[in-house]
Design an enzyme around this catalytic site. Structure first.
Site, PDB file in Angstrom:
ATOM      1  N   ASP A 172      13.722  -1.225  13.685  1.00  0.00           N
ATOM      2  CA  ASP A 172      12.215  -1.140  14.079  1.00  0.00           C
ATOM      3  C   ASP A 172      11.414  -1.731  12.666  1.00  0.00           C
ATOM      4  O   ASP A 172      10.138  -1.894  12.831  1.00  0.00           O
ATOM      5  CB  ASP A 172      11.445   0.111  14.402  1.00  0.00           C
ATOM      6  CG  ASP A 172      11.957   1.376  13.182  1.00  0.00           C
ATOM      7  OD1 ASP A 172      12.788   0.980  12.497  1.00  0.00           O
ATOM      8  OD2 ASP A 172      11.191   2.278  13.362  1.00  0.00           O
ATOM      9  N   GLY A 205       5.668  -4.235  14.596  1.00  0.00           N
ATOM     10  CA  GLY A 205       6.307  -5.644  15.269  1.00  0.00           C
ATOM     11  C   GLY A 205       5.987  -5.667  16.781  1.00  0.00           C
ATOM     12  O   GLY A 205       5.501  -6.785  17.235  1.00  0.00           O
ATOM     13  N   LEU A 206       6.310  -4.426  17.310  1.00  0.00           N
ATOM     14  CA  LEU A 206       6.122  -4.497  18.882  1.00  0.00           C
ATOM     15  C   LEU A 206       4.689  -4.756  19.166  1.00  0.00           C
ATOM     16  O   LEU A 206       4.251  -5.611  20.131  1.00  0.00           O
ATOM     17  CB  LEU A 206       6.432  -3.036  19.439  1.00  0.00           C
ATOM     18  CG  LEU A 206       6.167  -2.745  21.023  1.00  0.00           C
ATOM     19  CD1 LEU A 206       6.861  -3.934  21.925  1.00  0.00           C
ATOM     20  CD2 LEU A 206       6.729  -1.577  21.441  1.00  0.00           C
ATOM     21  N   ASP A 216     -22.808   5.269 -23.843  1.00  0.00           N
ATOM     22  CA  ASP A 216     -21.402   4.974 -23.686  1.00  0.00           C
ATOM     23  C   ASP A 216     -20.589   6.175 -23.664  1.00  0.00           C
ATOM     24  O   ASP A 216     -19.420   6.519 -23.681  1.00  0.00           O
ATOM     25  CB  ASP A 216     -20.722   4.453 -24.963  1.00  0.00           C
ATOM     26  CG  ASP A 216     -21.231   3.011 -25.207  1.00  0.00           C
ATOM     27  OD1 ASP A 216     -21.564   2.338 -24.368  1.00  0.00           O
ATOM     28  OD2 ASP A 216     -20.961   2.281 -26.286  1.00  0.00           O
TER      29      ASP A 216
END
Length: 534
Positions: free
Chosen positions: A274, A409-410, A36
């Site tokens: 944009d 997007g474009l 541990d």
């Protein structure tokens, strides 16, 4: 407890480690076997801390179980005090040592050390890491903090930040600047950066700012009752939440709700021309409840996303999580099983995933854009740069972080217009992610054959050959029970936008299996579409 390849939270003693490591002048003596002892790995490798965490272990072995493990623990406590000279000591057991049932608190008190000893009793088999951090901080406050005279100038404490927290270092700085701009001093930040002496003077503040409810709410509630300090309920993640936070703090402090937002750019970036491609993007959120609830508000109200799924892994916050999800018309997913999360993501087929390190792995496997918003995180989400999540600068960071994985997007229009183009094809991925260009796959032999001039016989049949008449190469005998897509159906599937194509494929294959079909033709695709559109 269960065996798993991944867990969102460790056992409670990991939460206690996070509290101790974030503090100064505190030492944590952990009754634990050798297996541990992984604190160094957590904090020096993942968080890149420049010094080892203040944790000592008894590191008992199997042969020690037949002897006096209590004496082993007391020796570890004594040695830790003599070597490190801390202002206070935390004592507790790991999940394995809990089975021995040694009274670590009583054993430490019997040593009569000249510093306060904080007893931790963390139920390792019922609770997890965030509870461990929350409970540890509460016990530290109970042991050390006392009511006292308030500071002359209006001041507050920042509660909740810990080591290994998601952007806690930078959030502290951003919120401190926000408060100082309102004329409010910060009395103490705890537990991260605080010493036991700082904890002792928490009562001097006029109110508390609760930054992370998962790790600080119990202490905030205790301070409200014992120290008569109200605390804030709004977490300032996002523009709207930051403005609400400023108003709430102003009401508690009795000052004007003013804040310098001259560095805020996120609203204009989200509304600019944009960025119109963000509107309507379907997003799935998963992580700790605080970050998910805040991020969902930002996603819908500030960036124009559509929230299609949300959930958290910490069951202690299931109620507020479910209440928040109802506001989006959703049912919250509350689970600590990453396989359930992956199944939900596959069913929803979102265009963006906001989650933890595990969701990053899931997204990579499913080919879905992803950004990390919540712990647990890996080393790359402890950046060298200033990168808060809270306040106005945090809103700027959120915009950049969430938008980066998306296809612009474009470029989406180019993918639609030039789907078979050598550069703008689906397999290439967003061009701004760098790496190397992925060439479009070469046409298969059957596709090339279909592109050849038609013979008279073919023209007589209307200029096309039914797939059943001349089976394409990949439609050859498939293994029993396996579904094969015919060429025309595969080509039509590619016309479906890439962010929902996976769901369309799964639905069609499910429809075909229900109908007992082993080959999916164009007609099968249309029938499946009509079936699921009902």
């Amino acid at each position: 407890m269960k065996l798993t390849l991944w867990t969102y939270e460790g056992p409670p003693h990991v939460g206690a480690m996070r509290v101790a490591t974030g503090m100064t002048g505190m030492h944590y003596v952990l009754h634990a076997p050798q297996g541990d002892t992984y604190a160094d790995l957590l904090f020096t490798m993942i968080e890149r801390r420049g010094k080892r965490p203040p944790v000592s272990y008894t590191t008992f072995q199997a042969r020690d179980l037949g002897s006096d493990t209590a004496e082993l623990f007391q020796s570890a406590c004594r040695d830790a005090y003599e070597r490190f000279q801390p202002q206070a000591i935390m004592v507790g057991s790991s999940c394995t040592a809990e089975l021995i049932q040694d009274d670590t608190g009583g054993l430490a008190d019997a040593l009569s050390l000249p510093v306060p000893v904080v007893h931790l009793e963390l139920p390792s088999y019922q609770r997890k890491e965030n509870f461990g951090a929350d409970e540890s901080f509460l016990q530290i406050c109970r042991k050390l903090a006392r009511p006292m005279e308030r500071t002359e100038k209006v001041s507050c404490n920042l509660l909740g930040p810990t080591a290994l927290g998601f952007r806690h270092r930078d959030d502290i700085l951003e919120v401190t600047r926000l408060l100082e701009g309102m004329g409010i001093a910060v009395n103490a930040v705890a537990p991260m950066g605080a010493s036991p002496a700082d904890i002792a003077r928490l009562g001097a503040a006029h109110f508390n700012v609760l930054l992370y409810p998962e790790t600080g709410e119990s202490a905030a509630r205790w301070a409200e009752k014992t120290l008569k300090q109200p605390y804030t309920k709004t977490v300032p993640i996002g523009v709207g939440a930051t403005r609400d936070f400023v108003a709430e703090v102003a009401a508690l402090a009795g000052v004007a709700p003013v804040a310098d937002d001259s560095r805020l750019r996120q609203p204009w970036w989200s509304a600019s021309v944009d960025s119109t491609y963000l509107t309507g993007k379907r997003v799935f959120l998963f992580g700790d409840a605080t970050h998910v609830i805040a991020a969902a508000r930002v996603a819908r109200d500030e960036m124009g996303f559509e929230v299609v799924g949300m959930g958290c892994y910490n069951r202690e916050f299931a109620r507020p999580m479910r209440a928040a999800a109802k506001g989006y018309g959703l049912e919250a997913l509350v689970t600590d099983d990453y396989l359930e999360v992956e199944e939900a993501i596959q069913a929803l087929a979102p265009e963006l995933i906001l989650g933890t390190q595990m969701e990053r792995h899931i997204a990579k496997r499913l080919g879905i854009p992803c950004a990390v918003i919540s712990a647990p995180v890996h080393v790359q989400d402890f950046p060298a740069r200033y990168s808060p999540q809270m306040g106005f600068e945090g809103a700027n960071v959120l915009f950049d972080t969430w938008i980066h994985p998306l296809t612009m997007g474009l470029e989406e229009h180019l993918l639609t217009m030039f789907r078979e183009d050598f550069e703008f094809h689906d397999e290439a991925g967003p061009s701004h992610h760098g790496g190397k260009a992925v060439p479009a796959s070469a046409p298969r032999a059957d596709e090339a054959a279909e592109a050849l001039p038609l013979t008279g016989a073919e023209t007589a049949e209307g200029g096309s050959i039914p797939p059943e008449a001349v089976p394409p190469a990949e439609a050859a005998e498939a293994p029993a029970g396996e579904i094969v897509w015919l060429t025309d159906a595969e080509r039509e599937l590619k016309k479906i936008p890439f962010f929902v194509r996976g769901k369309a494929r799964r639905n069609t294959e499910k429809f075909a299996a229900e109908k007992g079909l082993t080959r999916i033709s164009l007609e099968t695709l249309y029938e499946a579409k009509a079936h699921y559109a009902r």
